[in-house]
Design an enzyme around this catalytic site. Structure first.
Site, short mmCIF file in Angstrom:
data_model
loop_
_atom_site.label_atom_id
_atom_site.label_comp_id
_atom_site.label_asym_id
_atom_site.label_seq_id
_atom_site.Cartn_x
_atom_site.Cartn_y
_atom_site.Cartn_z
N GLY A 47 0.81 -1.21 0.00
CA GLY A 47 0.00 0.00 0.00
C GLY A 47 0.84 1.26 0.00
O GLY A 47 2.02 1.24 0.32
N GLN A 52 3.05 9.86 0.99
CA GLN A 52 4.35 9.19 0.86
C GLN A 52 5.04 9.49 -0.46
O GLN A 52 6.21 9.14 -0.62
CB GLN A 52 4.17 7.68 1.01
CG GLN A 52 3.82 7.26 2.43
CD GLN A 52 3.63 5.77 2.50
OE1 GLN A 52 2.56 5.26 2.23
NE2 GLN A 52 4.71 5.07 2.83
N CYS A 89 6.89 -0.27 6.40
CA CYS A 89 6.47 0.94 5.71
C CYS A 89 7.50 1.28 4.64
O CYS A 89 8.70 1.23 4.89
CB CYS A 89 6.34 2.08 6.71
SG CYS A 89 5.77 3.63 5.99
N LEU A 90 7.00 1.65 3.47
CA LEU A 90 7.91 2.02 2.38
C LEU A 90 8.73 3.26 2.74
O LEU A 90 9.81 3.45 2.20
CB LEU A 90 7.11 2.28 1.10
CG LEU A 90 6.32 1.09 0.57
CD1 LEU A 90 5.48 1.50 -0.63
CD2 LEU A 90 7.26 -0.04 0.21
N HIS A 131 -3.30 1.11 8.41
CA HIS A 131 -1.94 1.65 8.25
C HIS A 131 -1.96 2.83 7.29
O HIS A 131 -1.38 3.89 7.58
CB HIS A 131 -1.02 0.53 7.75
CG HIS A 131 0.39 0.95 7.49
ND1 HIS A 131 1.42 0.60 8.32
CD2 HIS A 131 0.94 1.69 6.49
CE1 HIS A 131 2.55 1.11 7.84
NE2 HIS A 131 2.27 1.78 6.72
N GLU A 132 -2.61 2.65 6.14
CA GLU A 132 -2.61 3.72 5.13
C GLU A 132 -3.45 4.91 5.56
O GLU A 132 -3.07 6.06 5.32
CB GLU A 132 -3.08 3.18 3.77
CG GLU A 132 -2.15 2.12 3.18
CD GLU A 132 -0.68 2.55 3.06
OE1 GLU A 132 -0.40 3.76 2.91
OE2 GLU A 132 0.18 1.66 3.11
N HIS A 135 -1.53 7.14 7.75
CA HIS A 135 -0.65 8.06 7.00
C HIS A 135 -1.36 9.36 6.66
O HIS A 135 -0.74 10.44 6.69
CB HIS A 135 -0.16 7.41 5.69
CG HIS A 135 1.07 6.60 5.83
ND1 HIS A 135 2.28 7.12 6.21
CD2 HIS A 135 1.30 5.28 5.58
CE1 HIS A 135 3.19 6.18 6.22
NE2 HIS A 135 2.62 5.04 5.84
#
Length: 174
Positions: A47, A52, A89-90, A131-132, A135
């Site tokens: 995701g 991000q 996480c990216l 999670h997303e 963000h």
């Protein structure tokens, strides 16, 4: 479209609150397309939120194994149960943490044509959704953890390696 660069921990934009999207324009659709290209550019990505890639808009793309899901202005309207699991996480590569999340979430969101839909998610998909959406509110998974682990070896990081990352945590109200 195009793969975008992913903003890394330490960039203050990751702590910004994303703005709702209105109206849904061709530019918004192009951003969603670029976000999808970005998660599919490297295997194992699940995701991505627009913040991000440096765009503080309430946009999310995910593929948690069942195909691409796009969320525009998502709001969790119900949640229940509890699960604990590993998150990565990216924007924080190389480490993972164990996070407690709801087992089930119900989310109101928009499609790219502006239609309101409801997404119900359980298990891993519910974890990804939460999670997303975090963000979008400037919250990172490290805000929930006290320990970090090497994502390849699974071993707890030594304080000298973990503390520089954990120094970016925000204490969340319980």
């Amino acid at each position: 479209m195009a793969e975008r660069m992913i903003v890394q921990l330490g960039d203050p934009i990751l702590r910004e609150r994303s703005r709702p999207v209105s109206p849904i324009t061709q530019n918004v659709c192009n951003i969603l397309d670029d976000m999808a290209d970005t998660i599919y550019a490297t295997e194992g990505r699940a995701g991505l939120s627009a913040i991000q890639i440096g765009i503080p808009k309430q946009l999310v793309v995910m593929d948690c194994g069942t195909g691409l899901i796009e969320l525009i202005n998502p709001v969790i309207v119900d949640s229940r149960g509890e699960q604990k699991g590993t998150e990565a996480c990216l924007s924080i590569p190389g480490v993972v943490g164990i996070v407690k999340r709801a087992q089930y979430v119900k989310v109101k969101t928009l499609t790219r044509v502006g239609e309101e839909v409801v997404l119900e998610a359980e298990g891993f998909l519910a974890r990804c959704v939460q999670h997303e959406i975090d963000h979008l509110h400037g919250i990172l998974y490290i805000d929930y953890v006290n320990e970090l682990y090497d994502d390849r070896k699974g071993k707890k990081l030594k304080p000298a390696d973990a503390n520089p990352i954990l120094a970016h945590r925000r204490r969340l109200p319980r």
